[in-house]
Enzyme design. Structure first.
Site, PDB file in Angstrom:
ATOM      1  N   THR A  55       2.111  -6.415  -2.081  1.00 50.86           N
ATOM      2  CA  THR A  55       2.377  -5.373  -3.068  1.00 50.86           C
ATOM      3  C   THR A  55       1.232  -4.385  -3.213  1.00 50.86           C
ATOM      4  O   THR A  55       1.450  -3.169  -3.234  1.00 50.86           O
ATOM      5  CB  THR A  55       2.686  -6.011  -4.429  1.00 50.86           C
ATOM      6  N   HIS A  82       6.935  -3.296   0.656  1.00 46.57           N
ATOM      7  CA  HIS A  82       7.013  -4.220   1.785  1.00 46.57           C
ATOM      8  C   HIS A  82       8.451  -4.696   1.883  1.00 46.57           C
ATOM      9  O   HIS A  82       9.276  -4.420   1.006  1.00 46.57           O
ATOM     10  CB  HIS A  82       6.075  -5.423   1.613  1.00 46.57           C
TER      11      HIS A  82
END
Length: 563
Positions: free
Chosen positions: A84, A351
């Site tokens: 993240t 992601h």
């Protein structure tokens, strides 16, 4: 700060959108869309390209509308560290983590060598709790689109909100007008520097935080709201234990302990509903899009990530989460429509991800669990036997290992070489590289992100002083053995299912196009900069994507042709 307007003043730059496209040399002559008064940059945490592709025909609200604009289904967080913090650091900076300095969610402190949180900053305090660990953009080594915008147009407002601090702060940059995130058990908080008024900093969302108190005080309920989600229920064996994928999830809303309550709330659609409500409040508080200059609102929705980690991505839990997210983004777009201003939305993810490896194995994939701790123990034992070391030389997790301080500098090269030989014999390890090998690896500019070698992917993620001494890639379709209280599914690998994310651009009148060739999240900032009449700093890694006749300028001919 190296940022320039492409013409005199931001307003003049935006007015250039009405000039003939031929003058820019990159676009055919078409009617230009009105320059945006507000740019909304959205990140959906763990929104993999495979989730987007599976769900695209099923969206009915906000994500359906955004899917009707310019869609890059093969966008890439092209680096290796698919987490993240680094993912969010690429979106509005135009740089890979090897330049942003945000190489992982946890990184090494350059002075002490200890592992620290990616945004840790002891020089600031959280506005609602001075005893909580401070976080800030101090470790972010580069500037952002919001900073470029404010340098060229000081009256522009830059605001960010997220379910996580690392989602909001990395997108907001160093000098936003406001940056907020959810603090479990409290509500929306921010950071303050010494001498700043915490209550004043919290004021834009104070009323909302008060209204949300009930969410943290009683066990939440989560049941089926969509009939199609029931078909995804099932029972799986995860690490030898039965796991029931259903709603409500096993144990959900059954505990009165605060930590359990908060965890349940965050790993459910409630997380994103609170973030969407905060975004609407911030639009009103800062009068975004209605000031004298173009504004930027960054939103990071975190619920998909929490749900994916806790329950996987192919069960009824994620089904209900995505229906809710779709509706929430629809509500946000309806709010923006009511402003009666031209606005542009960009949506991507920090992601990707896959699913429970047990569900993947049932579908025929060579998926399974890996005991990373056991591999590290075997590697340390082999290195000690080969080199005569009297202490285990490496510490850390399998994906990133650091030599312990007790190992003398002169002994480190042979320790690393021995570790690589030991890992080469592990069937669940695909590759291992030393930090020096990675830092010496050039990444060819313009190389397609899906064609980067593993070594090049790591090179986009490495930063001396912050990265480990040995970087390891486990084989694809593997996941760590879950520990009590830990995630059962996740992301973070070097493989394309964790790297590939959608990138969407939408504005009123945007052409409905799906562009299949790969692009990168570092391309987002220079693309938005061109629309806003800004030239980004010369060290950005991304390139402008030719979106069409909107905003100040078209992309340079070479960049447009390459995409």
């Amino acid at each position: 700060m190296r940022v320039f307007l492409t013409s005199i003043g931001l307003a003049a730059g935006l007015a250039a959108a009405t000039a003939p496209a031929a003058a820019a040399g990159a676009q055919p002559a078409t009617a230009a869309a009105a320059p945006p008064r507000l740019v909304v940059a959205i990140s959906v945490d763990q929104f993999s390209a495979n989730l987007f592709e599976e769900w695209r025909p099923r969206f009915t609200a906000g994500l359906k509308r955004l899917s009707g604009g310019i869609v890059y289904p093969s966008g890439y967080q092209s680096h290796a560290a698919t987490e993240t913090c680094p993912g969010h650091s690429t979106m509005l900076t135009g740089r890979h983590p090897n330049k942003t300095g945000i190489v992982a969610n946890s990184l090494r402190d350059e002075t002490s060598g200890k592992t620290v949180y990616c945004l840790a900053d002891s020089d600031v305090q959280l506005a609602h709790d001075k005893t909580a660990p401070g976080v800030s953009p101090k470790k972010l080594r580069v500037d952002t689109l919001g900073e470029w915008l404010k340098a060229a147009s000081p009256q522009s407002r830059v605001v960010a909100v997220s379910g996580k601090d690392r989602g909001a702060i990395n997108m907001a940059g160093h000098n936003p007008d406001g940056v907020f995130w959810l603090f479990p058990g409290y509500g929306f908080t921010t950071y303050v520097r010494p001498g700043e008024d915490g209550a004043k900093a919290l004021a834009p969302l104070a009323a909302l935080t008060t209204s949300l108190k009930g969410n943290w005080l009683k066990p939440p309920r989560w049941t089926y709201a969509h009939a199609d989600c029931r078909a995804a229920a099932g029972t799986w064996t995860v690490a030898g234990q039965p796991f029931r994928s259903d709603l409500p999830p096993a144990g959900y809303g059954t505990s009165d302990k605060p930590a359990d309550l908060w965890r349940n709330v965050m790993a459910s659609p409630t997380d994103d509903r609170m973030t969407e409500a905060a975004a609407e409040r911030l639009i009103d508080h800062y009068r975004l899009g209605r000031g004298p200059a173009t504004d930027l609102l960054a939103i990071s929705f975190s619920g998909t990530d929490y749900v994916g980690h806790a329950y996987g991505t192919r069960g009824p839990e994620m089904c209900e989460q995505l229906h809710s997210l779709d509706a929430g983004i629809g509500a946000l777009l309806a709010k923006l429509d009511k402003l009666a201003i031209p606005y542009l939305v960009m949506l991507t993810a920090d992601h990707g991800g896959s699913d429970l490896v047990e569900r993947l194995a049932a579908e025929g994939y060579p998926a399974g669990r890996v005991d990373g701790d056991a591999i590290v123990q075997r590697m340390n034992a082999a290195v000690m036997a080969e080199t005569g070391a009297t202490v285990a030389p490496f510490a850390g997790s399998l994906d990133e290992l650091a030599l312990v301080p007790a190992i003398a500098a002169a002994d480190r090269p042979r320790m690393l070489a021995a570790a690589k030989r030991a890992l080469a014999g592990e069937p669940d390890v695909a590759a291992a590289f030393t930090l020096d090998e990675i830092l010496a690896t050039p990444v060819p500019r313009g190389k397609a992100p899906d064609e980067l070698s593993l070594q090049e992917r790591f090179a986009e993620s490495a930063y001396r002083g912050r990265s480990g001494d040995l970087l390891v890639a486990a084989r694809p379709y593997t996941a760590p053995l879950p520990r009590p209280g830990s995630y059962i599914a996740g992301h973070g690998s070097v493989w394309n299912y964790d790297r590939r994310v959608p990138i969407l651009f939408w504005w009123k009148g945007a052409p409905a196009q799906t562009r299949f060739l790969p692009v990168e999240t570092v391309d987002i900032a220079p693309t938005l900069a061109a629309i806003l009449g800004l030239t980004p700093p010369g060290d950005v890694d991304g390139r402008c994507l030719a979106l069409g006749a909107i905003g100040a300028t078209a992309c340079p001919v070479a960049a447009a042709a390459s995409r």
